[in-house]
Scaffold this motif. Sequence first.
Motif, PDB file in Angstrom:
ATOM      1  N   GLN A   1       0.792  -1.284  -0.024  1.00 51.06           N
ATOM      2  CA  GLN A   1       0.058   0.236   0.153  1.00 51.06           C
ATOM      3  C   GLN A   1       0.823   1.272  -0.114  1.00 51.06           C
ATOM      4  OE1 GLN A   1      -2.496  -0.144   3.376  1.00 51.06           O
ATOM      5  NE2 GLN A   1      -3.693  -1.684   2.482  1.00 51.06           N
TER       6      GLN A   1
ATOM      7  N   GLU B   1       3.077   5.934  -3.070  1.00 54.45           N
ATOM      8  CA  GLU B   1       4.324   6.625  -3.616  1.00 54.45           C
ATOM      9  C   GLU B   1       4.101   6.896  -5.164  1.00 54.45           C
ATOM     10  OE1 GLU B   1       6.759   7.881  -1.844  1.00 54.45           O
ATOM     11  OE2 GLU B   1       6.569   7.180   0.010  1.00 54.45           O
TER      12      GLU B   1
ATOM     13  N   GLY C   1       1.080   8.744  -5.866  1.00 54.87           N
ATOM     14  CA  GLY C   1       1.442  10.026  -5.341  1.00 54.87           C
ATOM     15  C   GLY C   1       2.277  11.033  -6.202  1.00 54.87           C
TER      16      GLY C   1
ATOM     17  N   GLU D   1       9.917  10.247  -5.701  1.00 50.93           N
ATOM     18  CA  GLU D   1       8.730   9.457  -5.167  1.00 50.93           C
ATOM     19  C   GLU D   1       8.661   8.032  -5.973  1.00 50.93           C
ATOM     20  OE1 GLU D   1       7.529  10.732  -2.733  1.00 50.93           O
ATOM     21  OE2 GLU D   1       7.074  12.815  -2.888  1.00 50.93           O
TER      22      GLU D   1
ATOM     23  N   TYR E   1      -4.357   2.594  -1.669  1.00 49.61           N
ATOM     24  CA  TYR E   1      -3.123   3.702  -1.622  1.00 49.61           C
ATOM     25  C   TYR E   1      -3.696   4.841  -0.513  1.00 49.61           C
ATOM     26  CZ  TYR E   1      -5.692   5.602  -5.511  1.00 49.61           C
ATOM     27  OH  TYR E   1      -6.742   5.983  -6.317  1.00 49.61           O
TER      28      TYR E   1
ATOM     29  N   ILE F   1       1.323  20.485  -0.683  1.00 48.02           N
ATOM     30  CA  ILE F   1       1.670  18.985  -0.506  1.00 48.02           C
ATOM     31  C   ILE F   1       3.102  18.847  -0.187  1.00 48.02           C
ATOM     32  CG2 ILE F   1       2.113  16.977  -2.177  1.00 48.02           C
ATOM     33  CD1 ILE F   1      -0.125  17.643  -3.841  1.00 48.02           C
TER      34      ILE F   1
ATOM     35  N   ASP G   1       3.989  15.732   2.753  1.00 46.72           N
ATOM     36  CA  ASP G   1       5.337  15.142   2.908  1.00 46.72           C
ATOM     37  C   ASP G   1       5.532  15.243   4.445  1.00 46.72           C
ATOM     38  OD1 ASP G   1       6.754  14.196   0.309  1.00 46.72           O
ATOM     39  OD2 ASP G   1       5.954  16.129  -0.241  1.00 46.72           O
TER      40      ASP G   1
ATOM     41  N   ASN H   1       4.788   9.796   9.836  1.00 46.54           N
ATOM     42  CA  ASN H   1       4.435   8.550   9.981  1.00 46.54           C
ATOM     43  C   ASN H   1       5.682   7.650   9.757  1.00 46.54           C
ATOM     44  OD1 ASN H   1       3.653   6.429   7.751  1.00 46.54           O
ATOM     45  ND2 ASN H   1       2.179   6.349   9.274  1.00 46.54           N
TER      46      ASN H   1
ATOM     47  N   TYR I   1      12.185  -3.614   5.209  1.00 41.44           N
ATOM     48  CA  TYR I   1      11.378  -2.349   5.240  1.00 41.44           C
ATOM     49  C   TYR I   1      12.106  -1.256   5.865  1.00 41.44           C
ATOM     50  CZ  TYR I   1       6.708   0.381   5.656  1.00 41.44           C
ATOM     51  OH  TYR I   1       5.745   1.053   5.448  1.00 41.44           O
TER      52      TYR I   1
ATOM     53  N   MET J   1      -6.110  12.932   7.706  1.00 42.16           N
ATOM     54  CA  MET J   1      -6.775  11.702   7.532  1.00 42.16           C
ATOM     55  C   MET J   1      -5.697  10.740   7.127  1.00 42.16           C
ATOM     56  SD  MET J   1     -10.062  12.559   5.467  1.00 42.16           S
ATOM     57  CE  MET J   1     -11.395  14.041   6.009  1.00 42.16           C
TER      58      MET J   1
ATOM     59  N   PRO K   1      -7.774   5.613  10.527  1.00 36.11           N
ATOM     60  CA  PRO K   1      -8.541   5.948  11.221  1.00 36.11           C
ATOM     61  C   PRO K   1      -8.325   6.181  12.764  1.00 36.11           C
ATOM     62  CG  PRO K   1      -8.666   3.666  10.772  1.00 36.11           C
ATOM     63  CD  PRO K   1      -7.489   4.438   9.962  1.00 36.11           C
TER      64      PRO K   1
ATOM     65  N   PRO L   1      -8.440  -1.582  12.676  1.00 34.67           N
ATOM     66  CA  PRO L   1      -8.425  -2.998  13.308  1.00 34.67           C
ATOM     67  C   PRO L   1      -7.091  -3.684  13.282  1.00 34.67           C
ATOM     68  CG  PRO L   1      -9.223  -2.752  10.859  1.00 34.67           C
ATOM     69  CD  PRO L   1      -8.975  -1.135  11.706  1.00 34.67           C
TER      70      PRO L   1
ATOM     71  N   LYS M   1       4.514  -1.152  13.575  1.00 32.39           N
ATOM     72  CA  LYS M   1       4.167   0.323  13.810  1.00 32.39           C
ATOM     73  C   LYS M   1       4.510   0.619  15.139  1.00 32.39           C
ATOM     74  CE  LYS M   1      -0.255   1.870  12.699  1.00 32.39           C
ATOM     75  NZ  LYS M   1      -1.810   1.695  12.281  1.00 32.39           N
TER      76      LYS M   1
ATOM     77  N   PHE N   1     -13.616  10.222   4.715  1.00 37.45           N
ATOM     78  CA  PHE N   1     -12.337   9.334   4.698  1.00 37.45           C
ATOM     79  C   PHE N   1     -12.523   8.124   4.250  1.00 37.45           C
ATOM     80  CE2 PHE N   1      -9.853   6.070   6.902  1.00 37.45           C
ATOM     81  CZ  PHE N   1      -8.586   6.224   6.269  1.00 37.45           C
ATOM     82  N   TRP N   2     -13.561   7.289   4.709  1.00 32.86           N
ATOM     83  CA  TRP N   2     -14.107   5.946   4.176  1.00 32.86           C
ATOM     84  C   TRP N   2     -14.488   6.012   2.815  1.00 32.86           C
ATOM     85  CZ3 TRP N   2     -11.557   2.524   6.284  1.00 32.86           C
ATOM     86  CH2 TRP N   2     -10.950   2.360   7.847  1.00 32.86           C
TER      87      TRP N   2
END
Length: 333
Positions: A59, A64, A67, A94, A126, A143, A148, A154, A166, A216, A220, A226, A237, A287-288
Amino acid sequence: MYTQAMDIGPREERAALRSAEEAQLEAGFDARIDAGSFIEAKDWMPAHYRKTLVRQISQHAHSEIVGMLPEGNWVTRAPTLKRKAILLAKIQDEGGHGLYLYAAAETLGTSRDEMLAALHGGKAKYSSIFNYPTLSWADIGVIGWLVDGAAIMNQVPLTRCSYAPYARAMVRICREESFHQRQGYDALLAMMREGTPAQHEMVQDAVNRWWWPSLMMFGPPDAASPNSAQSMRWGIKRLSNDELRQKFVDACVPQAQVLGVTLPDPLLKWNEARGQHDFGPIDWDEFWRVVGGDGPCNRERLAARVRAWDEGAWVREAALAHAHKQALKEKAA
Ligand code: FAQ
C-alpha cells in the motif's frame, strides 16, 4: 475409553507435531520481537506477520507512485525553471521510493506483478490523500509542507520497524522526504513573503483544502483501527495513528504561524493540561468514502496508472528481450 494418543492417526499426528514445532518457532519469534531484534527476509515469521507486512508495504509503494500524479500535473506550469527542476527531482524521488518499497515487499515472497495487478484491478489501497485534486501552484507547496510533513511523521518510526528490509528502505526515504517537506515550505514562504495578496489567498485556499485530508493520512482513530494493536505488538508500527496525528498537529501550528496562514479549524487550541493542541472532529465518513474509491479523483488516478502500465509494456518487453539475449551470450561464452 482409550488414551487420546491412541485416537490420533498418522495425519493428525503430523499436524500436531507441526503445530508444536510452529508454536516453538512462534515463541522464538515473539522473544526476538520483545528483545527489539530485527527480522530478516530469510528468518522464520508467522504467516500473519508476513501478510500484514505485504499489505502495508505494498500500500505504501502504491501511494508513492500514485502520489506522483497530482504533482506531475504541475510540471509544465511551475512558475520558474528552479521550481520546475525541484519539482521534477521530487517526483522522480517518489518513483524511486515506490521501487525501494516494492523491492522490500518482494523479499516477503509476493511478486511485483501481483502487487501491481492488485493496484490496477482496484483491489489494493493507496493513501487517501492522493485522490484530491491539485488546483493551483500553491497546492504543490502545500503537498510538500503538509503531505510530505505527515508522511515523515508517520515514516520516521518505520525506520525502526521490526522487518529489516522495510526499515532500511525507510531510512533513505525519510532523508529524501525531509527535502521534499522543506522545498514545499520554502515555495509557500516565497509566496507569503514576496507574493501579491492574490497569492496569499491562493496559499490560504490550498491550506484550507489540504488540512483535513492530511490529518486523515494517519488512518482511522485508534479505536477504529483493526490492524494497529497487532502491528504495534509486532513492532511494525511504533506509534499509533492518533499519537502520530497529534504530533503532526502540534508541529504544524507554529509552522503555520511563521507562514502567516490560518489552519481551518475553529476548535484548534493549545491545551495547557495535556501539553498538546486540541483539534476539531475529522470527517471520517469522507475518509471512508475516499478509501472506498469514491473520492474526487480516485477514478482518474487509477486510469492514469493503468494507462502508464499499458503504455510502458514495450519497455518491459525490450528489457526482458535484452536480458534473455545477454543470458544466451553468457551461456555461449
Ligand atoms: N488511506 O487498521 P488501520 C507519501 C486503511 S506515502 C487509505 O489503521 P494500518 C509519500 C488501511 O490500509 C503515504 N487507506 O491500518 C508522498 C486499512 O485497510 P486494510 C502513505 C487507509 O495499516 C508524499 C484500514 O484503512 N504512507 O505520502 C489510510 O495499521 C507526497 C484500517 O486502517 C504509508 O503508507 C489512508 N490514509 O495503518 C508521495 C506509510 N489509512 O489494509 C508523493 C505506511 C488507513 O486493512 C507526494 N503505512 N487506511 O484493508 C502505515 O503507516 C499504515 O499502513 C497506516 C494505516 C498508518 C497508513
